[in-house]
Design an enzyme around this catalytic site. Structure first.
Site, mmCIF file in Angstrom:
data_model
loop_
_atom_site.group_PDB
_atom_site.id
_atom_site.type_symbol
_atom_site.label_atom_id
_atom_site.label_comp_id
_atom_site.label_asym_id
_atom_site.label_seq_id
_atom_site.Cartn_x
_atom_site.Cartn_y
_atom_site.Cartn_z
ATOM 1 N N LYS A 114 67.294 -26.886 87.897
ATOM 2 C CA LYS A 114 66.456 -28.072 88.909
ATOM 3 C C LYS A 114 65.267 -27.665 89.299
ATOM 4 O O LYS A 114 65.175 -26.301 89.192
ATOM 5 C CB LYS A 114 67.034 -27.251 89.903
ATOM 6 C CG LYS A 114 66.777 -28.271 91.001
ATOM 7 C CD LYS A 114 65.548 -28.328 91.658
ATOM 8 C CE LYS A 114 64.952 -27.726 92.654
ATOM 9 N NZ LYS A 114 63.483 -27.677 93.069
ATOM 10 N N GLU A 321 53.650 -10.641 99.260
ATOM 11 C CA GLU A 321 53.162 -11.105 98.078
ATOM 12 C C GLU A 321 52.460 -12.719 98.172
ATOM 13 O O GLU A 321 52.640 -13.972 99.119
ATOM 14 C CB GLU A 321 54.670 -11.432 97.347
ATOM 15 C CG GLU A 321 54.330 -12.070 95.576
ATOM 16 C CD GLU A 321 55.664 -12.475 95.450
ATOM 17 O OE1 GLU A 321 56.320 -13.187 95.664
ATOM 18 O OE2 GLU A 321 55.899 -12.166 94.260
#
Ligand code: ADP
Length: 422
Positions: A114, A321
């Site tokens: 995917k 992040e």
């Protein structure tokens, strides 16, 4: 199919990928804003190297002879786990695909990939090339779609035996939950990072500045191992900051199809806005913006290479992040202090050290809780070097022969010897 035959087909696939380098690099460029030139000279060669590395491993999968007690003999067989769901992100569509698919195929598994919704094109092209290479139907399946639908269908599926994931820590958590709730499928997670690059007083400042620029601005900071926290020792700090600002201002932002560009646009509007929001957080939390900090063009998702100083460990920009071209520069005094600071995020994916001292390099390499440590280099990847995270950067390792274990079951076979009483 025998391991030898799998390896032969994988080598053929590597040759085909190589022959289609131009189109593949252009697809990733168009999809993700990645530099097409670097796609051609870095991403595609890394992918073919990965395929060939594991092609060579496909016919070398050995069990062990066991020292079982009593009148038995024992051995282990390594068998493919079965169907592997591969869920990957958009920042390195090509490398991520082969990072997971190569060892899985070598192990004898089938994969359902995917790709990220932002970057499905090269993965579809790889499925096409796989067919041309002779990969049997049903062995490499590519199903593009969104995470909560197509991705979740894989993680909750009762017939998927393992999920190999790279992406955010938040989604990693969802994947484990879904695996636990369904069939307890195996999971390996390569998640986020907030990697420190530590520059000591004895470093060559120009070399360290270049390395720090590469560590954060390469691929527009959309790298899980980006060196987003740069710690510089006090003796060279002022010189480093001055040169780092100049280096950032010389990093050319523009069209990823132009060979003179150093950095393309962020992948999409969401990421573009997310990065700008982090920059605002940095300013409002009291960090000093030295350069960059705003869109680099009127049109498109371009952001200027950005540097903050006066960053403290409690700030969002030092902890979270950002996944964008934003460097947080921090000063430190001693080795002990910087080790503590380097380890003070929830992540543990990578770290960089710049020093001429073997003692410092050895000490810091062993003290930093990260899955990869680069000494006097950064982004030095190799298929033979295991890659993965400590702490909330995940678990399980990609690359290296050990990565094959993610795709293999171990079966113990115990046989009674003829004169056994049983
Ligand atoms: P990024 O922050 O890099 O976009 P994500 O973790 O959001 O990373 O996405 C990485 C991959 O995970 C993508 O292929 C995405 O579609 C997929 N994904 C997102 N949500 C889910 C989910 N709930 N279940 C399975 N896969 C998901």
């Amino acid at each position: 199919m025998s391991g030898y035959e799998r390896g032969r087909i994988m080598s053929k696939l590597a040759d085909l990928v190589e022959q289609h380098t131009e189109e593949l690099a252009a697809l990733d460029g168009a999809d993700a804003g990645k530099l097409v030139l670097l796609g051609k000279i870095i991403d595609i060669p890394a992918a073919t190297q990965m395929l060939r590395y594991y092609a060579g491993a496909a016919d070398k999968i050995h069990g062990e002879v066991l020292r079982v007690s009593g009148k038995y003999q024992g051995y282990t067989l390594k068998e493919p786990v079965g169907v592997v769901g591969v869920i990957i992100p958009w920042n390195f569509p090509t490398m991520m695909f082969f990072l997971k698919v190569s060892p899985a195929l070598a192990a004898g598994c089938t994969v359902v990939v995917k790709p990220a919704e932002q970057t499905p094109l090269s993965a579809l092209y790889y499925a096409h090339l796989a067919k041309l290479a002779g990969v049997p139907d049903g062995v490499i399946n590519v199903v593009p779609g969104f995470g909560p639908t197509a991705g979740a269908a894989l993680t909750s599926h009762m017939d998927v035996d393992s999920v190999a994931f790279t992406g955010s820590t938040e989604v990693g958590r969802l994947i484990m939950e879904s695996a636990a709730r369904s069939n307890l499928k195996m999971v390996s997670l390569e998640l986020g990072g907030k990697s420190p690059l530590i520059v000591f007083d004895d470093a060559d400042v120009d070399m360290a500045v270049n390395l720090s620029r590469l560590a954060i601005f390469y691929n527009k900071g959309e790298v899980c191992v980006a060196g987003s926290r740069v710690y510089v020792q006090e003796g060279i700090y002022d010189e480093f900051v001055k040169k780092a600002v100049e280096a950032a201002q010389n990093w050319k932002v523009g069209d990823p199809f132009d060979v003179t560009t150093n950095m393309g646009p962020q992948v999409d509007k969401d990421q573009f806005e997310r990065v700008l929001k982090y920059i605002e957080h940095g300013k409002s939390e009291g960090a000093t913006l030295l350069t960059g900090g705003k869109p680099a063009a009127d049109k498109g998702y371009y952001i200027e290479p950005t540097i903050f100083v006066d960053v403290t460990e409690d700030m969002k920009i030092a902890q979270e992040e950002i996944f964008g071209p934003v460097m947080s520069l921090m000063k430190f005094r001693s080795v002990d202090e910087v080790i503590e600071k380097a380890n003070c995020t929830k992540y543990g994916l990578a770290a960089g050290i710049v020093t001429k001292s073997l003692d410092i390099a050895n000490r810091v390499s062993r003290s930093v809780r990260a899955g990869t440590v680069w000494v006097n280099c950064y982004y030095a990847f190799d298929p033979d070097a295991p890659f993965g995270g400590y702490k909330m950067s995940g678990f399980g390792r990609d690359q290296g022969l050990a990565a094959m274990d993610k795709y293999l079951q171990v079966k113990s076979v115990i046989t009674a010897l003829p004169d056994s009483p049983w």
